[in-house]
Design a protein around this motif. Structure first.
Motif, PDB file in Angstrom:
ATOM      1  N   ASP A  24      12.135  -2.891  -6.572  1.00  0.00           N
ATOM      2  CA  ASP A  24      10.990  -2.752  -7.982  1.00  0.00           C
ATOM      3  C   ASP A  24      10.814  -4.161  -7.786  1.00  0.00           C
ATOM      4  N   LEU A  25      11.772  -5.406  -7.291  1.00  0.00           N
ATOM      5  CA  LEU A  25      12.538  -6.393  -7.700  1.00  0.00           C
ATOM      6  C   LEU A  25      11.892  -7.739  -7.327  1.00  0.00           C
TER       7      LEU A  25
ATOM      8  N   THR B 264      12.332  -3.098 -17.026  1.00  0.00           N
ATOM      9  CA  THR B 264      11.824  -4.378 -16.675  1.00  0.00           C
ATOM     10  C   THR B 264      10.253  -4.139 -17.447  1.00  0.00           C
TER      11      THR B 264
ATOM     12  N   GLN C 110       8.510   6.392   2.811  1.00  0.00           N
ATOM     13  CA  GLN C 110       7.661   6.629   3.691  1.00  0.00           C
ATOM     14  C   GLN C 110       6.886   5.887   4.045  1.00  0.00           C
ATOM     15  N   LEU C 111       6.348   4.964   2.891  1.00  0.00           N
ATOM     16  CA  LEU C 111       5.781   3.373   3.132  1.00  0.00           C
ATOM     17  C   LEU C 111       6.298   2.682   4.076  1.00  0.00           C
TER      18      LEU C 111
ATOM     19  N   THR D 138       9.790   5.572  -1.611  1.00  0.00           N
ATOM     20  CA  THR D 138       8.877   4.679  -0.612  1.00  0.00           C
ATOM     21  C   THR D 138       9.135   4.643   0.470  1.00  0.00           C
TER      22      THR D 138
ATOM     23  N   LYS E  36       7.599  -5.542 -16.876  1.00  0.00           N
ATOM     24  CA  LYS E  36       6.512  -5.200 -15.823  1.00  0.00           C
ATOM     25  C   LYS E  36       6.644  -3.186 -16.055  1.00  0.00           C
TER      26      LYS E  36
ATOM     27  N   LYS F 112      -0.597   4.725  -3.551  1.00  0.00           N
ATOM     28  CA  LYS F 112       0.702   4.123  -3.187  1.00  0.00           C
ATOM     29  C   LYS F 112       1.107   4.073  -1.977  1.00  0.00           C
ATOM     30  N   PHE F 113       0.384   5.550  -1.491  1.00  0.00           N
ATOM     31  CA  PHE F 113       0.336   5.831   0.067  1.00  0.00           C
ATOM     32  C   PHE F 113      -1.047   5.145   0.873  1.00  0.00           C
TER      33      PHE F 113
ATOM     34  N   ARG G 180      -2.308   3.182   2.381  1.00  0.00           N
ATOM     35  CA  ARG G 180      -2.024   2.904   4.326  1.00  0.00           C
ATOM     36  C   ARG G 180      -1.573   4.001   5.234  1.00  0.00           C
ATOM     37  N   LEU G 181      -0.549   4.485   4.426  1.00  0.00           N
ATOM     38  CA  LEU G 181       0.394   5.750   4.927  1.00  0.00           C
ATOM     39  C   LEU G 181      -1.145   6.706   5.375  1.00  0.00           C
TER      40      LEU G 181
ATOM     41  N   GLU H 270      -1.933   6.421  12.262  1.00  0.00           N
ATOM     42  CA  GLU H 270      -0.760   5.718  13.163  1.00  0.00           C
ATOM     43  C   GLU H 270       0.283   6.246  12.600  1.00  0.00           C
ATOM     44  N   THR H 271       1.272   7.148  13.294  1.00  0.00           N
ATOM     45  CA  THR H 271       2.218   7.649  12.829  1.00  0.00           C
ATOM     46  C   THR H 271       3.185   7.509  14.142  1.00  0.00           C
ATOM     47  N   PRO H 272       4.662   6.742  13.668  1.00  0.00           N
ATOM     48  CA  PRO H 272       5.340   6.853  15.100  1.00  0.00           C
ATOM     49  C   PRO H 272       5.558   8.367  15.636  1.00  0.00           C
TER      50      PRO H 272
ATOM     51  N   LYS I 247       5.712   4.007   7.500  1.00  0.00           N
ATOM     52  CA  LYS I 247       4.659   4.720   7.322  1.00  0.00           C
ATOM     53  C   LYS I 247       5.152   5.917   8.724  1.00  0.00           C
TER      54      LYS I 247
ATOM     55  N   LYS J  59       6.886  -3.059  -3.114  1.00  0.00           N
ATOM     56  CA  LYS J  59       7.012  -1.707  -2.903  1.00  0.00           C
ATOM     57  C   LYS J  59       5.470  -1.597  -2.586  1.00  0.00           C
ATOM     58  N   LYS J  60       4.547  -2.809  -1.354  1.00  0.00           N
ATOM     59  CA  LYS J  60       3.781  -2.833  -1.597  1.00  0.00           C
ATOM     60  C   LYS J  60       3.050  -3.305   0.022  1.00  0.00           C
ATOM     61  N   ASP J  61       3.710  -4.498   0.043  1.00  0.00           N
ATOM     62  CA  ASP J  61       3.119  -5.242   1.464  1.00  0.00           C
ATOM     63  C   ASP J  61       3.743  -5.713   2.496  1.00  0.00           C
ATOM     64  N   TYR J  62       3.221  -5.401   3.439  1.00  0.00           N
ATOM     65  CA  TYR J  62       4.859  -5.254   5.111  1.00  0.00           C
ATOM     66  C   TYR J  62       4.201  -6.564   5.155  1.00  0.00           C
TER      67      TYR J  62
END
Lengths: 814, 231
Positions: free
Chosen positions: A188-189, B155, A277-278, A275, B157, B217-218, B220-221, B226-228, A281, A210-213
């Motif tokens: 998160d940070l 936080t 999972q992301l 997360t 955010k 959130k998911f 892209r998945l 594309e799955t390993p 992949k 939590k988002k950018d590859y």
């Protein structure tokens, strides 16, 4: 279409709604109570024999106690955390103390004792607890970061999370602290989360926040991918062990790796975020579906299952990183020209620039319609399907390839590929190979004999791994009161494995029964090379390749081994008078037997500098070395002579007189059969017929496979109260491994018992084999079929003695 | 004669009956927002209190513009309280004060925030300015108490995300409970209305699929095949 795909894929991904259904807090209240309180967690771990967690310095559960804390007694570096906190809130990691007596955290902020006291008050009043109004403050030792992570994480210590369904690990990630996350491993940070391949413990995909590859460590060209997590098997084993006792449906277990203590459990989470999972992949729901009905037998089984089901991302990842496809050096290809196509087995040759095809392929593609007049010429507009890619090529047509491969792929067409010389071609390709290799010229037996002899002579001395620092590590082990796991180092390979593999690939044995024996030998030699390459590398890989060579433990022989050891221990109580022989007396015994068989090996009594207490043979110099300090019983000596001379040496000498030289150096599986026979021979002369020593070796190997060095040693100590012998036993099954804190074994020691059983029963069922069984270094069947000896050295082997050994050890097959 | 008619004939206003019937609707929206949309928001009771605050403003002012005034009012309270807590946390860090004392100080600061909000309304000559009723005060105190509770745990955010989530729910609730069709149905068939709400909540309670926020959130998945290997 995209929408449909998203809906379809949503069945693979686990969300919070489903998590609630799986975790069911109401049904698992007591387990939740354990994991939601870090003090309870530590107690739980301790009660279940898991002591690898950060040491608790103290805990405070009231304001009154807080007033009595002597802050000056606290170390320079420690961690303050709420016992019931979550998501890392309220944790203060203090790295050092300055001259003013202020503690410093990862962001560089300074804290006086009063600041920390205030923080503790907040914790006590439940400021960071999720479900509680009151909390407890924990003062815990700070876990230092393992040096391997130095370049990957900013200041803080990365943590490893293993996600388990029931007790099966289904996903794993590592969280690297970054500058943005102020040294905290909190996604998160802005920390970086990296997936871990469960089979190998090697990092795969990474995500920032939590988002950018993300591919590289910020500001560097260092990839997050490809990092091997130390103590991987231990981390997985510990997490399985925890869940076996905790029995939560879903759990996430967090570890930190201390450079000295190894992996330490820092937290167990009953309601983890997803997360991972992301990052990996890969959806957790599909992973859970795979394992939800599986009942695992034991830790080792669970570990293997998890690795088999959820490992294997690394190779694919390598392809993704490089954008290139990995292909083997010999690969089936399809060639297209105009409307024609043909298949062939191609050899990848990075040494040549242009792809060549032979005239036969050219004719099949209608490029030429008659035998070639010119020696070679070029043709454009050929498309070659290599792996999964179609490559536009300009090929050179040659009359005939020298090595029989009709297509030789050159560098120009390999731009999008990585050639992995050790990549195993699949089953489908194997059959294509069998069909297509017919065109490859056959290698003569003479050529194969000499080539294989050269290669195997080079490899023979390396097959028994010997650490460079054995003496030092042995001293460390004994001075640590048997609690130190030796860290062995090994000499790098002195040969080029790729070049040997290429040489082996160039051999094409004839299509005959004898050709089959050579083909098997080529395959086993490749396995030996892969095994030698794994010495001192990944423990898991080493064990796997060792199993490839010597087979795996089987429960039947394990059970028999335990029975043998127990029976033998009973007989030990009845002490017999035994005469012991010194080196000279043993030498005389050896000479006597050699004279009987007319064997011309020299005997040599070696001085006290010689390490060891057993007789050894050097076939090259034809010398038998006897240590000066040796002292063995009469029957043991006779047994050893039967083992070493009447089996190994005689089979070698007879083998040298065979038509095919492979019988002198050894066919593919000769060593297992020969050791089995040698074991039988030894015990024929032994006073006790119990196969005790092979049984102990079997048990040791089994223990070592699932335990660390220290654990194996202690388990053996429980059976046999002799630390020095147990050191040797443990060392024998751990040699070849670098980090012996991990479970894994050198499997050779199982063959003495299992093949004594095999050979013994084979002899009883095929008594005629006794005529040829000493004729060379091959399996009994091979010798019966191919022996060309008219006269031979024939040791005495009585079928009734064989039966007696099998009967006494309860190994006789009715 | 049904319960509703009895209540109306005995002087209970239609507005208050509608207010009572709108509470399950708001609770359903909260439920929907969590399990279907996947929003983050303040505690459910704080949201309900804020919704009541809106309705009270509407009743006091008898204005159609109460929605905007409500938003303005709630936002002012959230922002001002957050700023005030930020300042007073710095003071509390210097010296120890009991938790209950901290809460009392927080309430006092909260009242200051309410006063400031009204003051700004006066300064800006906001035509919708009204006298704060006890309900408005109570709701405001609940909001600032929520902020007090989460201030140290979240936080900035997270705080923003929870604030926006809460405002979304309140906005949806106000819009939905102002819908004539729904309220006519509620008044004419109150039992069926409540049973329908219960049914919707059962359905939401049984939903174990992904939340909309998780679809995002998911994405892209989910949007790739594309799955390993071995997964």
């Amino acid at each position: 279409m995209k929408l449909l795909q998203i809906i379809r894929n949503s069945n693979k991904v686990l969300g919070f709604n489903q998590r609630h259904a799986y975790t069911d807090r109401a049904k698992n209240r007591s387990e939740f109570d354990i994991v939601n309180d870090k003090i309870q967690t530590k107690l739980f771990l301790e009660q279940n024999g898991i002591t690898a967690f950060p040491k608790l310095i103290k805990h405070i559960d009231s304001l009154n106690k807080l007033n009595f804390v002597n802050w000056n007694t606290l170390p320079k570096s420690f961690v303050i955390k709420p016992a019931k906190g979550a998501e890392g809130k309220g944790i203060k990691v203090l790295y050092n103390k300055n001259k003013k007596g202020e503690w410093i955290d990862s962001s560089g902020s300074k804290f006086k004792a009063t600041d920390l006291k205030q923080h503790c008050k907040d914790i006590l009043q439940g400021a960071f607890g999720v479900h509680s109004f009151f909390d407890t403050v924990i003062f815990e030792e700070r876990v230092r970061s393992h040096p391997i992570f130095k370049n990957y994480s900013f200041k803080g210590t990365p943590d490893i999370r293993i996600l388990l369904y029931k007790n099966i690990p289904i996903q794993a990630i590592i969280r690297f602290p970054t500058k943005e996350s102020t040294g905290k491993a909190n996604l998160d940070l802005g920390a970086v989360g990296t997936g871990i391949d469960l089979a190998t413990g090697i990092t795969t995909f990474s995500i920032k926040g939590k988002k950018d590859y993300i591919e590289f460590v910020p500001g560097t060209k260092l990839r997050y991918q490809g990092l091997k997590i130390p103590y991987w098997n231990k981390i997985l084993s510990t997490s399985i062990q925890i869940q076996q006792n905790l029995k939560l449906n879903i759990a996430a277990i967090d570890f930190l790796i201390d450079p000295d203590k190894g992996p330490l459990v820092v937290e167990i989470n009953a309601q983890p975020g997803f997360t991972s999972q992301l990052i990996n992949k890969s959806g957790l729901k599909s992973a859970i579906e795979k394992v939800k009905d599986i009942k695992t037998k034991n830790l080792a089984h669970t570990l293997r299952l998890s690795k088999d089901l959820f490992g294997g991302q690394v190779e694919e990842q390598l392809e993704r990183i490089s954008g290139k496809e990995i292909i083997s050096s010999i690969i089936p290809v399809t060639l297209y020209h105009d409307t024609k196509k043909t298949q062939s087995l191609a050899i990848v040759d990075t040494g040549q620039r242009t792809t060549t095809i032979d005239s036969q392929i050219a004719r099949k593609l209608n490029i030429i319609d008659a035998p070639m007049n010119e020696s070679e010429y070029y043709i454009e507009n050929i498309q070659i399907k290599i792996g999964n890619q179609l490559v536009d090529s300009t090929c050179k047509i040659v009359k005939k390839e020298k090595d029989g491969y009709r297509v030789r792929i050159g560098r120009k067409d390999l731009a999008n590929f990585i050639v992995d010389i050790k990549k195993v071609i699949g089953h489908k390709e194997q059959s294509v190979r069998q069909e297509l290799i017919i065109g490859m010229p056959k290698t003569t037996i003479k050529k194969m004999d000499s080539t294989l002899l050269d290669i195997n002579t080079e490899l023979a001395n390396l097959i028994l791994p010997k650490p460079l620092n054995l003496k030092e590590e042995k001293e460390k082990f004994f001075s640590s009161n048997f609690e130190y796991n030796p860290q062995f180092t090994y000499k790098p390979l002195t040969f080029n494995p790729d070049s040997i593999i290429n040489t082996l690939n160039s051999l094409n044995p004839p299509d005959s029964e004898i050709g089959e024996i050579y083909l098997k030998k080529i395959k086993i030699t490749k396995k030996i090379i892969f095994f030698l390459e794994s010495i001192g590398k990944s423990t898991e890989m080493f064990t796997k390749r060792s199993i490839d060579l010597y087979n795996d433990i089987n429960p039947y022989h394990h059970e028999k081994s335990l029975q043998i050891v127990n029976k033998h221990n009973e007989t030990l109580k009845k002490k017999n008078k035994t005469k012991f022989l010194n080196a000279e007396e043993i030498e005389n015994e050896i000479k006597k037997v050699m004279k009987e068989y007319s064997i011309n090996y020299a005997t040599n009594i070696v001085n006290s500098n010689y390490k060891g207490n057993s007789i050894s043979i050097n076939h090259k110099s034809k010398t038998i070395n006897i240590p000066q300090s040796i002292s063995k019983s009469e029957s043991f000596t006779r047994g050893t002579i039967a083992h070493e001379i009447e089996t190994h040496i005689i089979r070698k000498i007879n083998g040298e007189n065979q038509k095919y030289k492979i019988f002198a150096k050894g066919t593919a599986n000769y060593s297992k059969w020969e050791e089995g026979l040698a074991t039988i021979m030894k015990y024929i002369y032994s006073k006790t017929k119990y196969l005790t020593s092979p049984a102990i070796m079997y048990i040791s190997t089994d223990y070592a496979k699932d335990n660390s060095f220290v654990q194996t040693f202690h388990k053996l100590n429980e059976l046999f109260d002799n630390p020095y012998r147990n050191w040797v036993r443990t060392y024998r099954v751990k040699r070849g491994i670098s980090d012996t804190s991990q479970p894994g074994a050198f499997m050779k020691d199982i063959i003495y018992l299992s093949y004594a059983d095999k050979v013994g029963n084979y002899i009883l069922q095929n008594p005629s084999t006794l005529d040829t069984i000493f004729d060379g270094k091959a399996t009994p069947e091979e010798l019966e079929k191919f022996t060309s000896l008219k006269s031979r050295i024939q040791p005495k082997l009585d079928i009734n003695s064989v039966r007696e050994i099998l009967e006494v050890n309860d190994l006789l097959i009715p | 004669m049904n319960i509703l008619e009895t209540l109306l004939l005995n002087g209970i206003s239609e507005e208050y009956i509608l207010l009572i019937l709108s509470i399950p609707v708001v609770a359903t929206i909260i439920n929907f927002s969590r399990y279907i949309i996947g929003l983050n928001f303040f505690y459910s009771y704080t949201i309900l209190a804020t919704f009541l605050l809106f309705q009270d403003i509407a009743m006091q002012a008898k204005l159609q513009t109460h929605f905007f005034y409500g938003i303005e009012f709630v936002l002012s309270i959230i922002v001002l309280n957050y700023l005030l807590f930020y300042i007073f946390q710095k003071i509390f860090n210097q010296t120890y004060i009991h938790l209950l004392s901290q809460r009392t100080i927080a309430i006092s600061f909260g009242i200051l925030a309410i006063l400031l909000t009204i003051y700004f309304g006066v300064l800006l000559k906001n035509p919708t300015f009204i006298q704060p009723t006890p309900l408005i005060l109570l709701s405001s105190i609940m909001i600032q108490n929520t902020i007090f509770n989460i201030y140290r745990k979240l936080t900035f955010k997270d705080f923003i995300s929870k604030s926006l989530g809460s405002i979304f729910i309140i906005t949806s609730s106000v819009l939905l409970t102002n819908s004539e069709e729904i309220m006519i149905f509620a008044l004419s068939k109150p039992l069926i209305f409540i049973l329908s709400v219960v049914l919707i909540n059962i359905l939401i309670g049984k939903y174990t699929g992904l939340r909309i926020s998780e679809y995002i959130k998911f994405y892209r998945l989910l949007s790739t095949d594309e799955t390993p290997p071995n997964h």
